[in-house]
Design an enzyme around this catalytic site. Structure first.
Site, PDB file in Angstrom:
ATOM      1  N   HIS A  76     -11.107  -4.924  10.368  1.00  0.00           N
ATOM      2  CA  HIS A  76     -11.724  -4.695   9.056  1.00  0.00           C
ATOM      3  C   HIS A  76     -13.013  -3.877   9.148  1.00  0.00           C
ATOM      4  CE1 HIS A  76      -8.963  -7.794   7.668  1.00  0.00           C
ATOM      5  NE2 HIS A  76      -9.324  -7.553   6.433  1.00  0.00           N
TER       6      HIS A  76
ATOM      7  N   GLU B 267       0.814  -1.218   0.000  1.00  0.00           N
ATOM      8  CA  GLU B 267       0.000   0.000   0.000  1.00  0.00           C
ATOM      9  C   GLU B 267       0.845   1.264   0.000  1.00  0.00           C
ATOM     10  OE1 GLU B 267      -0.900  -2.745   1.492  1.00  0.00           O
ATOM     11  OE2 GLU B 267      -2.962  -3.072   0.852  1.00  0.00           O
TER      12      GLU B 267
END
Ligand SMILES: Cc1ncc(C[n+]2csc(CCOP(=O)(O)OP(=O)(O)O)c2C)c(N)n1
Ligand SMILES: [Mg+2]
Lengths: 326, 333
Positions: free
Chosen positions: A129, A60
């Protein structure tokens, strides 16, 4: 007007912008061959090829930085994060490189880049998450932050984001991808920085954005049955914030509840309350209340998760309190 | 900006001119940095200020190879690169002074020198953070089908950061025309590289990414020049990235707020290294070749002294940014 899912509205925005401007490209994990982790990029690899729909390794920080470098050299990247939870690894690049490049170069290097992906909790995805990052991102000068709630806004805001010459964060509601709505065809833009009154009422202002718009509208329905008419103001953009729209609604209703998916400390609602207390102090008939996620990591257990999240019931109760109906 | 294209004269003449030019640029950096240290002590420069003294051969040897349309991106220790790339000493010094006439309008400072016209894409102050940016610039070059390259400077301490590995991997996978030039000056602040790195030969990391690499003597400006030529050729032709490990040494403290040696290295070590001074070495060579005597050297030194003195005067006399500059350039229109 055609009815589309939120997912397909985003897809349409990407496709139209990539057709319009050859400098626009999409980069991220699984965006190409796999067609997108949430299928937002379905069909784009086939239409635009691997030069413009770029599958990345799981890195990322690296590919966010590559996007920023490409923008420094004049391209207009759209960087997809599989979810914003993973984008924390790229926060250094978003904050230290993208948001400050124009400023620290004395105006020499604009940063036309979009960072987008799903944000907020879905269902039972547990602590790592299920997070809403808007307060973190909206804190940063040099960024714009939008969070569309409807398919039409998703299309219009993403198109505006891609054409903006600044880094724009597009927070998509992870649980909104399947929701449907009418979406204008072709050139449909929603200006960044404009809230939208999703429902009108004179008794109380309910301020929300992204997924909380859906549950706030449900709360407004319930309140209607109790004889209370709510203004439901969808912020749509968290930076810049449409302070005029907030103040106009509060001037009408004299009461407000602010709803968000994120945690309570230093949240978006805290910012909204600051605006209201400063510029609408004399118009308030009650303290402003906030509905947020519980001040805990997200639990996995279904009942606990429900208890942690904002809900129509919680919003109704808060609205009744600011109306002194309790 | 110096270019590698020689004027149509004899090979020897153009070589001599190239060497003279390199010597001048190294001296310019040296004198510039000495003046910056003085100005810092006088409080005219604030914040962090990282000097390049000792490392001059790296910027000069490598940047001499580049074309005007190539890109350069650096860490916060970038005064030398900025000068060699052709940003006027006035604009660099003014930026250090935080003045409106600085190359970043006084809003970037020593660590954030920018000049888009020179394709100087900044000094960046998060260790390793600009390596992905370099790869991104390389990505844009390849996207457009251009034959430019991006030259990226960083210190050896950045090798321990994830961004280094992510950037090298993607550059290799996508064949991006980027040269990752590691200035291995042995220390990251007060930490010797071998205390914190499992692999101390930085060039070895290239194997992990199937990338070409070279280890270069960074005190020899000609060695840096030649190695960079090879790397540039690879990048221009097939878009192949290179990892260059250039072994150098900083003669000053990490930044102006740090001591020269202190506990992490000895005075003797610094003195020993100073015997490898890249400027003295090239000056000796030119003397031995019979192309530049003491008089010629003194003349160049006087020239750069004057340039730097003028830069300090310019910076001193320049105005601060207007108060409303605080709020400009946060967002583009
Ligand atoms: C991510 C990050 N961590 C820590 C620092 C503080 N810091 C600035 S320079 C430096 C040492 C870097 O050494 P090196 O990369 O070898 O470059 P050099 O200073 O030797 O040129 C450190 C730790 C920083 N700027 N960024
Ligand atoms: Mg070092």
């Amino acid at each position: 007007m055609p009815t589309l899912t939120y997912r397909d509205a985003l897809n349409q925005a990407l496709r139209e912008e990539m057709q319009r401007d050859p400098n626009v490209f999409l980069m991220g994990e699984e965006v190409g061959v796999y067609q997108g982790a949430y299928k937002v990029s379905r069909g784009l690899l086939e239409e635009f090829g691997p030069r413009r729909v770029v599958d990345t390794p799981i890195a990322e920080l690296g590919f966010a930085g590559i996007g920023i470098g490409a923008a420094m050299a004049g391209l207009r990247p759209v960087i997809e994060f599989m979810t914003w939870n993973f984008a924390l690894l790229a926060l250094d690049q978003i904050v230290n490189s993208a948001a400050k490049m124009l400023y620290m170069s004395g105006g020499q290097i604009p940063m036309p880049i979009v960072f987008r992906g799903p944000n907020g909790a879905a269902l039972q995805l547990s602590s790592q998450h299920s997070q809403a990052w808007e307060a973190w991102l909206a804190h940063i000068p040099g960024l714009k932050v939008v969070a569309p709630a409807t398919p039409a806004d998703a299309k219009g805001l993403l198109k505006s984001a891609i054409r903006d010459n600044n880094p724009v964060i597009v927070l998509e509601g992870e649980i909104l991808y399947n929701t449907k709505g009418e979406v204008p065809e072709g050139e449909y833009m929603v200006s960044i920085g404009k809230a939208d009154l999703k429902r009108e009422g004179r008794d109380v202002t309910l301020i929300c954005h992204s997924k909380t718009v859906t549950i706030t509208l449900k709360a407004a329905d319930a309140l209607q049955e109790q004889g209370v008419a709510a203004d439901v103001l969808d912020l749509r953009s968290l930076r810049p914030l449409d302070e005029a729209a907030i103040l106009a609604s509060v001037a009408k209703t004299n009461r407000a509840v602010v709803v968000e998916e994120g945690w309570p400390r230093c949240g978006v609602g805290a910012q909204v309350v600051d605006v209201i207390q400063r510029d609408a102090f004399d118009q308030l008939d009650a303290p402003v209340l906030r509905i947020t996620q519980a001040d805990t990591p997200m639990p996995y257990n279904k009942q606990l998760e429900r208890a942690a999240k904002p809900s129509p019931e919680k919003i109704v109760a808060a609205a009744r309190r600011v109306l002194y109906l309790e | 900006m110096a270019t590698a294209t020689a004027p149509p004269q004899s090979q020897d003449q153009s070589q001599t001119e190239l060497h003279r030019q390199m010597l001048r640029q190294m001296l310019l950096i040296r004198r510039f940095e000495e003046k910056a240290a003085e100005a810092y002590a006088l409080g005219k420069i604030g914040g962090f200020c990282h000097l390049y003294i000792g490392q001059e051969a790296v910027a000069v040897g490598s940047l001499t190879v580049l074309r005007d349309d190539d890109y350069v991106i650096c860490s916060y220790r970038e005064h030398g690169q900025a000068l060699v790339r052709g940003i006027p000493a006035n604009a660099v010094m003014a930026e250090l002074f935080g003045k409106a006439t600085g190359c970043s309008r006084g809003k970037g400072g020593s660590m954030h020198l920018f000049d888009v016209d020179k394709r100087f894409m900044g000094g960046h102050a998060i260790v390793g953070g600009h390596l992905p940016l370099a790869a991104g610039i390389g990505f844009a070059i390849r996207y457009r089908g251009g034959d430019q390259i991006c030259l990226c400077y960083f210190g050896e301490a950045a090798v321990n950061i994830g961004a280094f590995h992510e950037a090298l991997n993607m550059s290799s996978v996508w064949k991006l025309p980027v040269i990752f030039l590691c200035e291995n000056n042995r220390y990251g602040m007060g930490t010797a590289f071998e205390r914190v790195a499992a692999i101390t030969d930085v060039a070895e990391h290239a194997c992990s990414y199937d990338m070409q690499a070279e280890t270069v003597n960074g005190m020899d400006v000609l060695a840096v020049y030649e190695a960079t030529q090879r790397a540039v050729q690879r990048a221009r032709k097939g878009g192949h990235p290179t990892l260059l490990e250039v072994r150098t040494y900083r003669f000053m403290g990490h930044s102006m707020s740090d001591p020269l040696h202190g506990v992490y290295r000895t005075k003797e070590e610094v003195e020993e290294q100073k015997k490898r001074d890249p400027i003295t070495q090239l000056a000796h060579k030119l003397k031995d070749d019979g192309v530049l005597g003491q008089e010629g050297l003194d003349a160049i030194d006087a020239e750069v002294h004057a340039e730097v003195d003028a830069a300090v005067r310019f910076a001193d006399e320049s105005p601060d940014p207007a108060p409303d500059e605080l709020y400009t350039h946060v967002l583009a229109d």
